[in-house]
Design an enzyme around this catalytic site. Structure first.
Site, PDB file in Angstrom:
ATOM      1  CE1 TYR A  38      -1.665   8.631   8.087  1.00 46.43           C
ATOM      2  CE2 TYR A  38      -3.806  10.144   8.680  1.00 46.43           C
ATOM      3  CZ  TYR A  38      -2.835   8.335   7.966  1.00 46.43           C
ATOM      4  OH  TYR A  38      -3.573   7.543   7.581  1.00 46.43           O
ATOM      5  NE  ARG A  44      12.317  -9.211   1.181  1.00 46.92           N
ATOM      6  CZ  ARG A  44      13.549  -9.337   1.686  1.00 46.92           C
ATOM      7  NH1 ARG A  44      14.223  -8.642   2.315  1.00 46.92           N
ATOM      8  NH2 ARG A  44      13.515 -10.491   1.460  1.00 46.92           N
TER       9      ARG A  44
END
Ligand SMILES: C/C=C(/N=C/c1c(COP(=O)(O)O)cnc(C)c1O)C(=O)O
Length: 403
Positions: free
Chosen positions: A114, A61
């Site tokens: 966006y 991670r």
């Protein structure tokens, strides 16, 4: 073996940077480290790696050798010191901004972004006390008037999704620097083949690697590059603890594979988009075509200066267009196509067409869409790698059926 990090052409670095097969048992393709965790040689070694006092990986991670290579390669291609791979473009954007911004800070953003980036700013950051100020960054003076000592980040896309607005990176960076604000550029549309914002004064560059970098519509991923200090902070806070927006090693391998042909694919996307834009501009059913390569493009001069490959100006694979019959004609154009697919996303081998107002930019309210330059009739085209005559033929058949 030649030093795989020696300075060289874009395509050479996209293929070789950061990897020597002889360091990996001769494997020409980089190994994919499908592991969640890493074994320590001793308790002390584990403690030293955790404390950052010794090199090594702890947990996927945080970092992973396959992602390391992608991060180094993307940093090289963008001219940055370091990079971080994330599970999506929004993952790169959110991990970065959650790390950098505090309540009371201001981020100044361009008028058009966006849809999900717009939504993160207004339904995410603003809820936690960050001030989000929209500015028309195509006019640098609006930033000069708006920026203040509470401004920590100036953020924009160039070209912007979906209306192709260009922002002068050099001009914006000069103003932002005067106020000690970071400049963060979303380079998804142009890619480092056409634009390298770090070279023009940007501090951070983000990508939806889902798009041109992967290039084959078979993954979702993100990248952020910048100075090592800031990237390390985004990795240890924004990625590790605040979002967990981790890229899978297989995805990193697919993007590394995509990078090998990125320059080649962008050449084709650009040449085909130029031909398609000219064909659309001459069709009676088309009211307007927004493409930086057209002489009619309002910011053509900036495009020539800022969208440049090693071989000269090139204007990307994205086109925005409006039809005389507005939204209904736009939907009829889309529904009348046979090869070109109606789908969101962009930068794929397949040509894709979509209606931003009801799809990628539906997070904007109708009033916000008008204010932020996204008209209801706008249609977005991502020109793919098919034979360009086939792309044009498909569009013309559908356009002819409108009149
Ligand atoms: C469906 C997705 C589209 N775009 C995405 C996108 C992202 C976000 O990237 P992920 O989708 O989280 O990898 C970030 N930055 C830009 C300029 C983007 O266009 C689309 O427009 O069609």
């Amino acid at each position: 073996m030649r030093d795989s990090n020696s300075p060289s052409g874009f395509a050479t670095r996209a293929i070789h940077h950061g990897y020597d097969p002889l360091d990996h048992g001769g494997s020409l393709a980089p190994p994919v480290h499908m592991t969640s965790t890493f074994v320590f040689g001793s308790a002390d070694q584990g403690g030293a790696i955790f404390a950052g006092e010794a090199p090594g990986h702890v947990y996927s991670r945080i970092s992973n050798p396959t992602l390391d290579l992608l991060e180094q390669r993307m940093a090289s291609l963008e001219g940055a010191e370091a990079g971080l791979a994330t599970g999506s473009g929004i993952g790169a954007i959110t991990a970065s901004l959650w790390t950098i911004l505090q309540p009371g800070d201001e981020i100044i953003v361009d008028e058009t972004l966006y849809g999900c980036t717009f939504s993160f700013l207004h339904h995410g950051l603003e809820k936690f006390g960050v001030i989000v100020t929209h500015c028309d960054l195509t006019e640098p003076d609006t930033l000069r008037r708006a920026i203040s000592n509470r401004t920590k980040v100036v953020y924009f896309e160039t070209p912007a999704n979906p209306n192709m607005r260009l922002v002068d990176i050099d001009a914006i960076a000069k103003i932002a620097k005067s106020a000690d604000a970071l400049v963060m550029v979303d380079n998804t549309y142009a890619t480092p083949v056409l634009t390298r914002p770090i070279e023009r004064g940007a501090d951070l560059v983000v990508h939806s690697a889902t798009k041109y970098l992967g290039g084959h519509g078979d993954l979702v991923g993100g990248i952020v590059v910048g100075c090592k200090e800031l990237i390390d902070e985004i990795r240890l806070y924004g990625l590790k603890d605040m979002t967990g927006a981790v890229m899978a090693p297989m995805t990193a391998m697919l993007i590394l594979r995509g990078l090998k042909t990125l320059e080649l694919r962008m050449e084709r996307h650009c040449s085909s988009a130029q031909t398609v834009a000219e064909a659309l501009a001459s069709h009676p059913a088309v009211a307007s075509v927004l493409y930086p390569g057209l002489s009619s493009f309002a910011q053509r001069e900036l495009a020539d200066l800022q969208m440049t490959t090693e071989a000269g100006p090139a204007y990307g694979g994205m086109i925005a267009l409006e039809l005389h019959g507005g939204i209904e004609a736009g939907k009829a154009l889309i529904d009348g196509l046979s090869m070109i697919h109606c789908a969101v996303s962009l930068g794929d081998a397949e040509t894709l067409i979509q209606h931003p107002a009801s799809m990628t930019h539906s997070p904007y309210t109708p009033e916000e869409r008008i204010r932020h330059g996204i008209s209801d009739g706008l249609v977005r085209l991502s020109v793919g790698l098919e034979a360009v005559d086939d792309i044009i033929a498909d569009l013309i058949v559908s356009l002819d059926a409108l009149s």
